[in-house]
Write a protein that holds these residues in place. Structure first.
Motif, PDB file in Angstrom:
ATOM      1  N   ALA A 137      44.068  -7.595  76.989  1.00 52.70           N
ATOM      2  CA  ALA A 137      43.133  -8.263  76.081  1.00 52.70           C
ATOM      3  C   ALA A 137      43.739  -9.535  75.512  1.00 52.70           C
ATOM      4  CB  ALA A 137      42.718  -7.319  74.956  1.00 52.70           C
ATOM      5  N   SER A 138      44.986  -9.461  75.074  1.00 50.81           N
ATOM      6  CA  SER A 138      45.621 -10.631  74.484  1.00 50.81           C
ATOM      7  C   SER A 138      45.745 -11.762  75.490  1.00 50.81           C
ATOM      8  CB  SER A 138      47.005 -10.251  73.942  1.00 50.81           C
ATOM      9  OG  SER A 138      47.605 -11.357  73.296  1.00 50.81           O
ATOM     10  N   ARG A 139      46.053 -11.434  76.727  1.00 52.75           N
ATOM     11  CA  ARG A 139      46.182 -12.468  77.753  1.00 52.75           C
ATOM     12  C   ARG A 139      44.833 -13.123  78.052  1.00 52.75           C
ATOM     13  NH1 ARG A 139      50.928 -12.692  80.419  1.00 52.75           N
ATOM     14  NH2 ARG A 139      52.525 -11.320  79.503  1.00 52.75           N
ATOM     15  N   PHE A 140      43.773 -12.326  78.068  1.00 52.55           N
ATOM     16  CA  PHE A 140      42.454 -12.920  78.246  1.00 52.55           C
ATOM     17  C   PHE A 140      42.072 -13.762  77.029  1.00 52.55           C
ATOM     18  CE2 PHE A 140      42.022 -10.293  81.939  1.00 52.55           C
ATOM     19  CZ  PHE A 140      41.055 -10.924  82.711  1.00 52.55           C
ATOM     20  N   GLY A 141      42.524 -13.350  75.836  1.00 50.43           N
ATOM     21  CA  GLY A 141      42.281 -14.173  74.658  1.00 50.43           C
ATOM     22  C   GLY A 141      43.008 -15.500  74.739  1.00 50.43           C
ATOM     23  N   ARG A 142      44.250 -15.471  75.205  1.00 52.89           N
ATOM     24  CA  ARG A 142      45.002 -16.718  75.385  1.00 52.89           C
ATOM     25  C   ARG A 142      44.318 -17.622  76.406  1.00 52.89           C
ATOM     26  NH1 ARG A 142      50.670 -17.154  74.293  1.00 52.89           N
ATOM     27  NH2 ARG A 142      51.608 -15.358  73.240  1.00 52.89           N
ATOM     28  N   ALA A 143      43.790 -16.996  77.465  1.00 50.02           N
ATOM     29  CA  ALA A 143      43.217 -17.767  78.566  1.00 50.02           C
ATOM     30  C   ALA A 143      41.867 -18.378  78.219  1.00 50.02           C
ATOM     31  CB  ALA A 143      43.068 -16.868  79.798  1.00 50.02           C
ATOM     32  N   SER A 144      41.187 -17.820  77.216  1.00 54.02           N
ATOM     33  CA  SER A 144      39.815 -18.237  76.898  1.00 54.02           C
ATOM     34  C   SER A 144      39.800 -19.252  75.763  1.00 54.02           C
ATOM     35  CB  SER A 144      38.971 -17.024  76.484  1.00 54.02           C
ATOM     36  OG  SER A 144      38.942 -16.056  77.513  1.00 54.02           O
ATOM     37  N   ARG A 145      39.080 -20.318  75.977  1.00 56.41           N
ATOM     38  CA  ARG A 145      38.806 -21.273  74.905  1.00 56.41           C
ATOM     39  C   ARG A 145      37.300 -21.298  74.727  1.00 56.41           C
ATOM     40  NH1 ARG A 145      40.751 -27.640  74.507  1.00 56.41           N
ATOM     41  NH2 ARG A 145      39.887 -28.029  72.439  1.00 56.41           N
ATOM     42  N   LEU A 146      36.832 -20.473  73.807  1.00 55.14           N
ATOM     43  CA  LEU A 146      35.392 -20.297  73.633  1.00 55.14           C
ATOM     44  C   LEU A 146      34.749 -21.555  73.056  1.00 55.14           C
ATOM     45  CD1 LEU A 146      35.340 -16.670  72.161  1.00 55.14           C
ATOM     46  CD2 LEU A 146      35.049 -17.368  74.553  1.00 55.14           C
TER      47      LEU A 146
END
Length: 448
Positions: A137-146
């Motif tokens: 989850a944290s890695r997907f959060g880092r990867a996403s710029r909403l």
């Protein structure tokens, strides 16, 4: 197919399928224990609210193998995952991570714990699944710029819930990657204004994340899921921008769970540095002499400026509320009297502004600078780099977390002790099912 996102997701699937707590560094497991303790305790606190009791009654979930934490009963896996997730986030007290830009644990821990209870998984398997849920989850959060205006609840974190559930189901590398990719294709497109407007749909986004994570893992277990790098489209093209390289950078070496923050204020984390700053200015200060308060903050927190609130949720996303509560009461408590005229009057004297120098310090710092103006023309100013409880700034330990839980949950010492023991002992348990069900607590002691 997006080849970069697909390849990175495949690498994550390999890592999740092979994750063994015997290979995890001790400090990482210690931090997992603390995050789990916090999550259980905060869920129990949220479960005692009138609205969450009403939701459980309306849901009328059948009895099952998974605990409704702090609520005195067990229910089906899906119901427990949803209802525990809502209880976990409804008071804005759950652990978060500034690098992920949100709350990795809440996105997947309720689903993993419910599924582990049903399967009577070993403690080592459960701990591995929780770590998989958090780190993915944290890695997907880092990867996403909403996109501007998008709220992070229920979007990038679904992939983490899917990863944790896939690990519990013992899926192989390809199936685990397919589960993660499917989770990445099930985001909620929630607007941040739902939080500031006080719409509880914002809490339901976390229920949806956990339920969707379960669904994604089950689809993969059935052979119905594929890894096509869909995150590049769902989290990227549709919801913002996506950098697939963030999914695998430092994989197995950097553990984001060690870099999160715990919360001592019942409010959005963006309000915490300002609340902490005014607590440092509060000594000997008569709030009736305050003519104005200027809060300078970073770009992420600059939108929480409303001095008015309709309910607890909208108050928790108001920096003027948090600052006024801290000045008047020395804390932003879960049970704050939202209708207090003095609180509302002081909040109206709080102004919020973005400061470019503070924005430039993101993401390592989420700073705030507060200036209190008094009726004799005097001013008091204090700046803090991060909220108390951040891993980089006055981190909290088990004693601190337990002290907060005991203050917030009077009369629930037995449940808190169970949560602490389970969190410490989890990796060594042969079977976790009964210990997890014990987190429901005694039905006769459920808050009324």
């Amino acid at each position: 197919m997006d080849t970069d996102a697909g390849a990175a997701t495949a690498r994550l699937g390999e890592w999740v399928a092979g994750l063994d707590v015997a290979d995890v560094p001790g400090p990482v497991l210690d931090r997992l224990s603390l995050v789990l303790l916090d999550a259980i305790g905060v869920t129990a606190l949220g479960a005692g609210l009138a609205e969450t009791r009403a939701l459980r009654a309306a849901w009328d979930a059948p009895a099952g193998p998974a605990p409704l934490i702090g609520a005195g009963r067990c229910a089906s896996v899906d119901a427990a995952a949803w209802l525990n997730a809502v209880a976990l986030v409804c008071l804005e007290l759950d652990e978060g991570n500034k690098y992920a830009k949100g709350h990795p644990a809440a996105h997947g821990f309720p689903a993993v714990l419910a599924l582990a209870a049903e399967r009577d998984a070993s403690g080592a398997e459960t701990a591995a699944a929780l770590l998989a849920a958090y780190e993915v989850a944290s890695r997907f959060g880092r990867a996403s710029r909403l996109r501007p205006g998008a709220h992070p609840h229920g979007s990038w974190g679904v992939a983490g819930a899917a990863a944790g559930c896939a690990r519990l189901l013992r899926l192989g590398p390809d199936a685990a990657a397919a589960a993660i990719d499917t989770g990445a294709g099930l985001p909620v497109a929630g607007h941040f204004s739902s939080a500031t407007d006080g719409n509880p749909v914002r809490d339901a986004w976390m229920g949806a994340s956990n339920m969707s994570g379960l669904a994604a893992a089950r689809m993969a277990a059935a052979g119905l899921a594929r890894n096509t790098g869909t995150a590049a489209l769902s989290l990227g093209t549709l919801l913002g921008e996506f950098d697939a390289a963030e999914l695998t950078g430092g994989l197995g070496e950097r553990w984001d769970i060690t870099r999160g923050y715990f919360k001592r204020h019942a409010s959005c984390s963006f309000t915490h540095p300002a609340a902490d700053a005014v607590l440092g200015l509060r000594g000997g200060l008569d709030p009736s002499r305050i003519t104005g308060v200027l809060v300078e903050t970073h770009a992420l927190g600059a939108g929480l400026a409303s001095p008015e609130w309709e309910n607890r949720l909208s108050a928790m996303f108001s920096t003027p509320f948090a600052v006024a509560a801290a000045l008047l009461h020395g804390e932003v408590a879960p049970g704050a009297d939202l209708g207090d005229p003095a609180l509302r009057a002081l909040a109206r004297r709080v102004r919020l502004a973005e400061a470019a120098d503070l924005t430039a310090r993101l993401p390592d710092e989420r700073a705030a600078r507060v200036t209190v103006e008094l009726d004799d023309g005097a001013v008091r100013t204090r700046e803090v780099p991060n909220p108390v409880g951040d891993a980089d700034h006055r981190p909290l330990d088990e004693g601190d977390v337990l002290a907060m839980l005991r203050r917030w949950l009077p009369g629930r010492d037995e449940l808190i002790d169970r949560a602490a023991a389970l969190s410490r002992e989890l990796p060594r348990l042969d079977h976790a099912g009964e210990r997890l069900r014990g987190l429901a607590g005694d039905e006769t002691k459920e808050p009324k």
